[in-house]
Write a protein that holds these residues in place. Sequence first.
Motif, PDB file in Angstrom:
ATOM      1  N   TYR A  28       0.837  -1.198   0.000  1.00  0.00           N
ATOM      2  CA  TYR A  28       0.000   0.000   0.000  1.00  0.00           C
ATOM      3  C   TYR A  28       0.875   1.251   0.000  1.00  0.00           C
ATOM      4  O   TYR A  28       0.674   2.164  -0.810  1.00  0.00           O
ATOM      5  CB  TYR A  28      -0.943   0.030   1.210  1.00  0.00           C
ATOM      6  N   LEU A  29       1.826   1.303   0.907  1.00  0.00           N
ATOM      7  CA  LEU A  29       2.669   2.492   1.006  1.00  0.00           C
ATOM      8  C   LEU A  29       3.479   2.708  -0.273  1.00  0.00           C
ATOM      9  O   LEU A  29       3.569   3.834  -0.764  1.00  0.00           O
ATOM     10  CB  LEU A  29       3.613   2.388   2.214  1.00  0.00           C
ATOM     11  N   ARG A  30       4.026   1.643  -0.817  1.00  0.00           N
ATOM     12  CA  ARG A  30       4.873   1.765  -2.011  1.00  0.00           C
ATOM     13  C   ARG A  30       4.087   2.086  -3.278  1.00  0.00           C
ATOM     14  O   ARG A  30       4.535   2.858  -4.113  1.00  0.00           O
ATOM     15  CB  ARG A  30       5.647   0.466  -2.225  1.00  0.00           C
ATOM     16  N   LYS A  31       2.911   1.451  -3.441  1.00  0.00           N
ATOM     17  CA  LYS A  31       2.211   1.512  -4.730  1.00  0.00           C
ATOM     18  C   LYS A  31       0.946   2.369  -4.759  1.00  0.00           C
ATOM     19  O   LYS A  31       0.601   2.911  -5.798  1.00  0.00           O
ATOM     20  CB  LYS A  31       1.828   0.098  -5.171  1.00  0.00           C
ATOM     21  N   TYR A  32       0.223   2.450  -3.641  1.00  0.00           N
ATOM     22  CA  TYR A  32      -1.118   3.046  -3.691  1.00  0.00           C
ATOM     23  C   TYR A  32      -1.314   4.311  -2.861  1.00  0.00           C
ATOM     24  O   TYR A  32      -2.250   5.057  -3.106  1.00  0.00           O
ATOM     25  CB  TYR A  32      -2.160   1.997  -3.276  1.00  0.00           C
ATOM     26  N   ALA A  33      -0.472   4.538  -1.886  1.00  0.00           N
ATOM     27  CA  ALA A  33      -0.676   5.677  -0.981  1.00  0.00           C
ATOM     28  C   ALA A  33      -0.710   7.010  -1.719  1.00  0.00           C
ATOM     29  O   ALA A  33      -1.593   7.842  -1.475  1.00  0.00           O
ATOM     30  CB  ALA A  33       0.406   5.685   0.101  1.00  0.00           C
ATOM     31  N   SER A  34       0.221   7.214  -2.636  1.00  0.00           N
ATOM     32  CA  SER A  34       0.244   8.504  -3.345  1.00  0.00           C
ATOM     33  C   SER A  34      -0.981   8.666  -4.242  1.00  0.00           C
ATOM     34  O   SER A  34      -1.508   9.770  -4.393  1.00  0.00           O
ATOM     35  CB  SER A  34       1.532   8.672  -4.147  1.00  0.00           C
ATOM     36  N   GLN A  35      -1.474   7.552  -4.817  1.00  0.00           N
ATOM     37  CA  GLN A  35      -2.697   7.622  -5.623  1.00  0.00           C
ATOM     38  C   GLN A  35      -3.895   7.994  -4.750  1.00  0.00           C
ATOM     39  O   GLN A  35      -4.743   8.791  -5.161  1.00  0.00           O
ATOM     40  CB  GLN A  35      -2.961   6.274  -6.300  1.00  0.00           C
ATOM     41  N   ASP A  36      -3.975   7.381  -3.564  1.00  0.00           N
ATOM     42  CA  ASP A  36      -5.073   7.700  -2.644  1.00  0.00           C
ATOM     43  C   ASP A  36      -5.043   9.163  -2.234  1.00  0.00           C
ATOM     44  O   ASP A  36      -6.090   9.801  -2.091  1.00  0.00           O
ATOM     45  CB  ASP A  36      -5.026   6.806  -1.406  1.00  0.00           C
ATOM     46  N   LEU A  37      -3.852   9.703  -2.048  1.00  0.00           N
ATOM     47  CA  LEU A  37      -3.729  11.127  -1.712  1.00  0.00           C
ATOM     48  C   LEU A  37      -4.262  12.000  -2.847  1.00  0.00           C
ATOM     49  O   LEU A  37      -5.041  12.917  -2.610  1.00  0.00           O
ATOM     50  CB  LEU A  37      -2.267  11.486  -1.440  1.00  0.00           C
ATOM     51  N   LYS A  38      -3.835  11.701  -4.063  1.00  0.00           N
ATOM     52  CA  LYS A  38      -4.260  12.489  -5.222  1.00  0.00           C
ATOM     53  C   LYS A  38      -5.769  12.437  -5.427  1.00  0.00           C
ATOM     54  O   LYS A  38      -6.391  13.425  -5.799  1.00  0.00           O
ATOM     55  CB  LYS A  38      -3.558  11.996  -6.490  1.00  0.00           C
ATOM     56  N   ARG A  40      -7.940  11.876  -3.083  1.00  0.00           N
ATOM     57  CA  ARG A  40      -8.572  12.274  -1.817  1.00  0.00           C
ATOM     58  C   ARG A  40      -9.404  11.142  -1.202  1.00  0.00           C
ATOM     59  O   ARG A  40     -10.467  11.361  -0.631  1.00  0.00           O
ATOM     60  CB  ARG A  40      -9.396  13.536  -2.007  1.00  0.00           C
ATOM     61  N   VAL A  41      -8.880   9.937  -1.334  1.00  0.00           N
ATOM     62  CA  VAL A  41      -9.517   8.763  -0.757  1.00  0.00           C
ATOM     63  C   VAL A  41      -9.040   8.556   0.682  1.00  0.00           C
ATOM     64  O   VAL A  41      -9.778   8.074   1.532  1.00  0.00           O
ATOM     65  CB  VAL A  41      -9.205   7.503  -1.613  1.00  0.00           C
ATOM     66  N   SER A  42      -7.809   8.945   0.927  1.00  0.00           N
ATOM     67  CA  SER A  42      -7.197   8.712   2.224  1.00  0.00           C
ATOM     68  C   SER A  42      -6.118   9.759   2.469  1.00  0.00           C
ATOM     69  O   SER A  42      -5.456  10.201   1.534  1.00  0.00           O
ATOM     70  CB  SER A  42      -6.590   7.298   2.212  1.00  0.00           C
ATOM     71  N   ALA A  43      -5.944  10.121   3.741  1.00  0.00           N
ATOM     72  CA  ALA A  43      -4.830  10.981   4.141  1.00  0.00           C
ATOM     73  C   ALA A  43      -3.768  10.068   4.746  1.00  0.00           C
ATOM     74  O   ALA A  43      -4.081   9.211   5.568  1.00  0.00           O
ATOM     75  CB  ALA A  43      -5.283  12.020   5.161  1.00  0.00           C
ATOM     76  N   VAL A  44      -2.532  10.220   4.298  1.00  0.00           N
ATOM     77  CA  VAL A  44      -1.445   9.355   4.752  1.00  0.00           C
ATOM     78  C   VAL A  44      -0.445  10.209   5.524  1.00  0.00           C
ATOM     79  O   VAL A  44       0.031  11.224   5.012  1.00  0.00           O
ATOM     80  CB  VAL A  44      -0.742   8.663   3.561  1.00  0.00           C
ATOM     81  N   PHE A  45      -0.133   9.761   6.735  1.00  0.00           N
ATOM     82  CA  PHE A  45       0.828  10.458   7.584  1.00  0.00           C
ATOM     83  C   PHE A  45       1.993   9.534   7.870  1.00  0.00           C
ATOM     84  O   PHE A  45       1.809   8.336   8.113  1.00  0.00           O
ATOM     85  CB  PHE A  45       0.166  10.899   8.897  1.00  0.00           C
ATOM     86  N   VAL A  46       3.202  10.090   7.817  1.00  0.00           N
ATOM     87  CA  VAL A  46       4.405   9.283   7.991  1.00  0.00           C
ATOM     88  C   VAL A  46       5.264   9.831   9.132  1.00  0.00           C
ATOM     89  O   VAL A  46       5.307  11.039   9.366  1.00  0.00           O
ATOM     90  CB  VAL A  46       5.238   9.229   6.689  1.00  0.00           C
ATOM     91  N   LEU A  47       5.908   8.908   9.821  1.00  0.00           N
ATOM     92  CA  LEU A  47       6.923   9.253  10.810  1.00  0.00           C
ATOM     93  C   LEU A  47       8.248   9.109  10.084  1.00  0.00           C
ATOM     94  O   LEU A  47       8.556   8.026   9.561  1.00  0.00           O
ATOM     95  CB  LEU A  47       6.862   8.301  12.010  1.00  0.00           C
ATOM     96  N   VAL A  48       8.997  10.196  10.017  1.00  0.00           N
ATOM     97  CA  VAL A  48      10.257  10.173   9.280  1.00  0.00           C
ATOM     98  C   VAL A  48      11.409  10.648  10.144  1.00  0.00           C
ATOM     99  O   VAL A  48      11.230  11.417  11.090  1.00  0.00           O
ATOM    100  CB  VAL A  48      10.197  11.053   7.996  1.00  0.00           C
ATOM    101  N   ASP A  49      12.579  10.166   9.763  1.00  0.00           N
ATOM    102  CA  ASP A  49      13.817  10.731  10.259  1.00  0.00           C
ATOM    103  C   ASP A  49      14.018  11.972   9.396  1.00  0.00           C
ATOM    104  O   ASP A  49      14.203  11.861   8.177  1.00  0.00           O
ATOM    105  CB  ASP A  49      14.953   9.726  10.077  1.00  0.00           C
ATOM    106  N   ASP A  50      13.927  13.142   9.999  1.00  0.00           N
ATOM    107  CA  ASP A  50      13.924  14.401   9.265  1.00  0.00           C
ATOM    108  C   ASP A  50      15.188  14.611   8.431  1.00  0.00           C
ATOM    109  O   ASP A  50      15.176  15.345   7.460  1.00  0.00           O
ATOM    110  CB  ASP A  50      13.721  15.563  10.231  1.00  0.00           C
ATOM    111  N   VAL A  51      16.266  13.953   8.790  1.00  0.00           N
ATOM    112  CA  VAL A  51      17.513  14.117   8.052  1.00  0.00           C
ATOM    113  C   VAL A  51      17.504  13.284   6.771  1.00  0.00           C
ATOM    114  O   VAL A  51      17.795  13.780   5.689  1.00  0.00           O
ATOM    115  CB  VAL A  51      18.721  13.729   8.948  1.00  0.00           C
ATOM    116  N   GLU A  52      17.137  12.004   6.883  1.00  0.00           N
ATOM    117  CA  GLU A  52      17.206  11.097   5.736  1.00  0.00           C
ATOM    118  C   GLU A  52      15.882  10.950   4.986  1.00  0.00           C
ATOM    119  O   GLU A  52      15.851  10.369   3.907  1.00  0.00           O
ATOM    120  CB  GLU A  52      17.665   9.712   6.205  1.00  0.00           C
ATOM    121  N   MET A  53      14.767  11.400   5.563  1.00  0.00           N
ATOM    122  CA  MET A  53      13.424  11.251   5.002  1.00  0.00           C
ATOM    123  C   MET A  53      13.028   9.785   4.826  1.00  0.00           C
ATOM    124  O   MET A  53      12.234   9.427   3.971  1.00  0.00           O
ATOM    125  CB  MET A  53      13.276  11.993   3.672  1.00  0.00           C
ATOM    126  N   THR A  54      13.614   8.930   5.644  1.00  0.00           N
ATOM    127  CA  THR A  54      13.255   7.520   5.659  1.00  0.00           C
ATOM    128  C   THR A  54      11.976   7.353   6.475  1.00  0.00           C
ATOM    129  O   THR A  54      11.868   7.878   7.584  1.00  0.00           O
ATOM    130  CB  THR A  54      14.381   6.684   6.299  1.00  0.00           C
TER     131      THR A  54
END
Length: 169
Positions: A28-38, A40-54
């Motif tokens: 889902y995260l790799r293939k569909y999350a960005s499509q869902d955002l575009k 407006r099916v779902s809002a996706v929130f991520v916890l990232v390491d602000d330096v590496e954006m991982t």
Amino acid sequence: MVLKIEPLQSRKHNRSAFSCGQDSLDNYLRKYASQDLKKRVSAVFVLVDDVEMTILAYYTLSSYTVEVTELDDTLTQRLPRYPRLPATLLGRLAVDQSQRGQGYGELMLIDALKRSLETTKQVASVAVIVEALDETAKNFYLRYGFQAFQQTAMKLYLPMKSIATLLKA
């Protein structure tokens, strides 16, 4: 390491390395999350390491309706007798396998509940709904006060009133 929870931005965040051990959540995260955002099916929130954006963890929120007959009487007794009530769906919550045991699941859940409660000021919602993938996930949600639906044991809800109390504590 500087941690930040923010909305997913497909060009900014590295999604390819994320692996929680559940193929459906990883894909889902790799293939569909960005499509869902575009769309407006779902809002996706991520916890990232602000330096590496991982991406270390993520969750999704979307609007939902729930049949009033599926909810416990203690929640519905003071609500209007509409056949369906508005709710918020916490559709996915996952933590990268390499980050387990650091409290990121709880951090993401609390952030999702906080956002859901805050949103009720503009868009009504009586509860947050989750559908646990397995017993481990179900037990995670039960620890925070979620209750099982009467007809579906793996589907759980937490009333907004309970969320407000939890967040005050």
